[in-house]
Design a protein around this motif. Structure first.
Motif, mmCIF file in Angstrom:
data_model
loop_
_atom_site.group_PDB
_atom_site.id
_atom_site.type_symbol
_atom_site.label_atom_id
_atom_site.label_comp_id
_atom_site.label_asym_id
_atom_site.label_seq_id
_atom_site.Cartn_x
_atom_site.Cartn_y
_atom_site.Cartn_z
ATOM 1 N N VAL A 1 26.970 36.774 46.300
ATOM 2 C CA VAL A 1 28.039 35.861 46.722
ATOM 3 C C VAL A 1 29.152 36.634 47.427
ATOM 4 C CG1 VAL A 1 29.864 34.313 45.882
ATOM 5 C CG2 VAL A 1 27.531 34.109 44.988
ATOM 6 N N ALA A 2 29.570 37.765 46.845
ATOM 7 C CA ALA A 2 30.621 38.574 47.469
ATOM 8 C C ALA A 2 30.163 39.091 48.825
ATOM 9 C CB ALA A 2 31.012 39.736 46.553
ATOM 10 N N GLY A 3 28.898 39.498 48.912
ATOM 11 C CA GLY A 3 28.359 39.978 50.180
ATOM 12 C C GLY A 3 28.327 38.896 51.240
ATOM 13 N N THR B 1 32.352 35.167 55.790
ATOM 14 C CA THR B 1 33.133 33.934 55.909
ATOM 15 C C THR B 1 34.603 34.103 55.518
ATOM 16 O OG1 THR B 1 32.604 33.239 53.660
ATOM 17 C CG2 THR B 1 31.083 32.542 55.417
ATOM 18 N N ASN B 2 34.896 35.079 54.662
ATOM 19 C CA ASN B 2 36.258 35.297 54.153
ATOM 20 C C ASN B 2 36.841 34.050 53.491
ATOM 21 O OD1 ASN B 2 36.778 38.112 54.779
ATOM 22 N ND2 ASN B 2 36.749 37.475 56.923
ATOM 23 N N LEU B 3 36.005 33.295 52.798
ATOM 24 C CA LEU B 3 36.491 32.120 52.086
ATOM 25 C C LEU B 3 37.247 32.509 50.808
ATOM 26 C CD1 LEU B 3 33.446 29.704 52.432
ATOM 27 C CD2 LEU B 3 35.617 29.608 53.668
ATOM 28 N N LEU B 4 36.768 33.526 50.112
ATOM 29 C CA LEU B 4 37.403 33.946 48.864
ATOM 30 C C LEU B 4 38.671 34.752 49.105
ATOM 31 C CD1 LEU B 4 34.214 34.982 46.834
ATOM 32 C CD2 LEU B 4 35.548 32.874 46.622
ATOM 33 N N THR B 5 38.647 35.594 50.116
ATOM 34 C CA THR B 5 39.791 36.441 50.452
ATOM 35 C C THR B 5 39.560 37.049 51.830
ATOM 36 O OG1 THR B 5 41.230 38.213 49.628
ATOM 37 C CG2 THR B 5 38.867 38.571 49.427
ATOM 38 N N ASN B 6 40.576 37.664 52.375
ATOM 39 C CA ASN B 6 40.412 38.414 53.614
ATOM 40 C C ASN B 6 40.015 39.833 53.204
ATOM 41 O OD1 ASN B 6 40.461 39.672 56.048
ATOM 42 N ND2 ASN B 6 42.564 39.147 56.546
ATOM 43 N N TRP B 7 38.742 40.100 53.236
ATOM 44 C CA TRP B 7 38.200 41.343 52.694
ATOM 45 C C TRP B 7 38.714 42.579 53.415
ATOM 46 C CZ3 TRP B 7 35.965 41.237 48.108
ATOM 47 C CH2 TRP B 7 35.438 40.034 47.656
ATOM 48 N N ALA B 8 38.999 42.473 54.695
ATOM 49 C CA ALA B 8 39.485 43.631 55.454
ATOM 50 C C ALA B 8 40.824 44.134 54.903
ATOM 51 C CB ALA B 8 39.602 43.291 56.936
ATOM 52 N N ASP C 1 35.711 48.210 64.145
ATOM 53 C CA ASP C 1 36.526 47.101 63.675
ATOM 54 C C ASP C 1 36.327 46.869 62.167
ATOM 55 O OD1 ASP C 1 38.188 44.652 64.470
ATOM 56 O OD2 ASP C 1 36.484 43.743 63.400
ATOM 57 N N PRO C 2 37.427 46.675 61.410
ATOM 58 C CA PRO C 2 37.311 46.443 59.965
ATOM 59 C C PRO C 2 36.432 45.239 59.609
ATOM 60 C CG PRO C 2 39.583 46.924 60.529
ATOM 61 C CD PRO C 2 38.824 46.793 61.825
ATOM 62 N N LEU C 3 36.425 44.206 60.434
ATOM 63 C CA LEU C 3 35.579 43.048 60.144
ATOM 64 C C LEU C 3 34.096 43.411 60.235
ATOM 65 C CD1 LEU C 3 37.591 40.241 61.960
ATOM 66 C CD2 LEU C 3 37.531 40.774 59.517
ATOM 67 N N VAL C 4 33.746 44.246 61.195
ATOM 68 C CA VAL C 4 32.360 44.717 61.311
ATOM 69 C C VAL C 4 32.021 45.571 60.092
ATOM 70 C CG1 VAL C 4 30.785 46.175 62.652
ATOM 71 C CG2 VAL C 4 32.362 44.616 63.824
ATOM 72 N N PHE C 5 32.933 46.441 59.701
ATOM 73 C CA PHE C 5 32.720 47.284 58.525
ATOM 74 C C PHE C 5 32.474 46.426 57.286
ATOM 75 C CE2 PHE C 5 34.355 49.492 54.765
ATOM 76 C CZ PHE C 5 33.551 50.619 54.781
ATOM 77 N N MET C 6 33.279 45.378 57.114
ATOM 78 C CA MET C 6 33.125 44.532 55.934
ATOM 79 C C MET C 6 31.803 43.762 55.972
ATOM 80 S SD MET C 6 35.543 45.560 54.174
ATOM 81 C CE MET C 6 35.329 44.561 52.737
ATOM 82 N N LYS C 7 31.306 43.437 57.144
ATOM 83 C CA LYS C 7 29.996 42.785 57.232
ATOM 84 C C LYS C 7 28.888 43.760 56.818
ATOM 85 C CE LYS C 7 31.346 39.254 60.448
ATOM 86 N NZ LYS C 7 31.236 38.635 61.757
ATOM 87 N N ILE D 1 25.147 45.427 52.309
ATOM 88 C CA ILE D 1 24.856 46.345 51.202
ATOM 89 C C ILE D 1 24.968 45.615 49.866
ATOM 90 C CG2 ILE D 1 25.675 48.408 49.973
ATOM 91 C CD1 ILE D 1 26.527 49.471 52.809
ATOM 92 N N GLU D 2 26.002 44.793 49.703
ATOM 93 C CA GLU D 2 26.176 44.059 48.446
ATOM 94 C C GLU D 2 25.058 43.053 48.214
ATOM 95 O OE1 GLU D 2 30.996 44.414 47.958
ATOM 96 O OE2 GLU D 2 30.196 42.641 48.952
ATOM 97 N N ILE D 3 24.624 42.398 49.265
ATOM 98 C CA ILE D 3 23.510 41.446 49.135
ATOM 99 C C ILE D 3 22.244 42.184 48.702
ATOM 100 C CG2 ILE D 3 21.982 39.898 50.429
ATOM 101 C CD1 ILE D 3 24.549 39.211 52.143
ATOM 102 N N ILE D 4 21.972 43.313 49.315
ATOM 103 C CA ILE D 4 20.798 44.111 48.938
ATOM 104 C C ILE D 4 20.905 44.583 47.494
ATOM 105 C CG2 ILE D 4 19.594 46.301 49.389
ATOM 106 C CD1 ILE D 4 20.283 45.817 52.402
ATOM 107 N N ALA D 5 22.095 45.022 47.092
ATOM 108 C CA ALA D 5 22.299 45.485 45.706
ATOM 109 C C ALA D 5 22.066 44.343 44.725
ATOM 110 C CB ALA D 5 23.704 46.064 45.546
ATOM 111 N N GLY D 6 22.558 43.161 45.041
ATOM 112 C CA GLY D 6 22.356 42.011 44.158
ATOM 113 C C GLY D 6 20.889 41.642 44.033
#
Length: 126
Positions: A21-23, A28-35, A48-54, A59-64
């Motif tokens: 979910v976090a990944g 979408t940045n619905l929960l927070t602005n991750w950057a 770009d920080p947005l690309v980095f966060m994607k 990585i988080e999706i794969i870990a989950g």
């Protein structure tokens, strides 16, 4: 089902679904602005920080997914990931409450790994 198996399954679902979910939310940045969590480290990232966060989101999706499919390995991956996030936040001096939360979550992921190891050891034919 044994109590240990029930606890292990609860932790497996938690540490599998939450990173997914976090990944996904990194897109979408619905929960927070991750950057924003990058703080003053934004200038250290070569793109770009947005690309980095994607990338972080993938990585988080794969870990989950790893936790859901191979909980022993996945739990250790999530534990290490959470420790890295907490250290980055502590070094940056931002979001210290989130850093503490992530360290506590890392302990939970470690607990999942240990319970999985116990369950695997106990289920082996002797």
């Amino acid at each position: 089902m044994s109590s240990i198996k029930q606890i292990q399954n609860t932790l497996r679902l938690t540490y599998g679904i939450v990173p997914i979910v976090a990944g996904l939310d990194k897109f979408t940045n619905l929960l927070t602005n991750w950057a924003d969590y990058l703080g003053s480290n934004k200038g250290l990232i070569p793109f770009d920080p947005l690309v980095f966060m994607k990338i972080v989101g993938v990585i988080e999706i794969i870990a989950g997914i790893a936790v859901l499919v191979r909980p022993l390995l996945g739990a250790y991956i999530v534990m290490a990931w959470l420790i890295c996030i907490a250290l980055q936040l502590l070094i940056g001096g931002n979001y210290l409450d989130v850093a503490v939360r992530d360290l506590v979550m890392a302990i939970g992921a470690y607990t999942l790994a240990r319970l999985t190891k116990i369950e695997q050891t106990n289920s082996r034919p002797q």
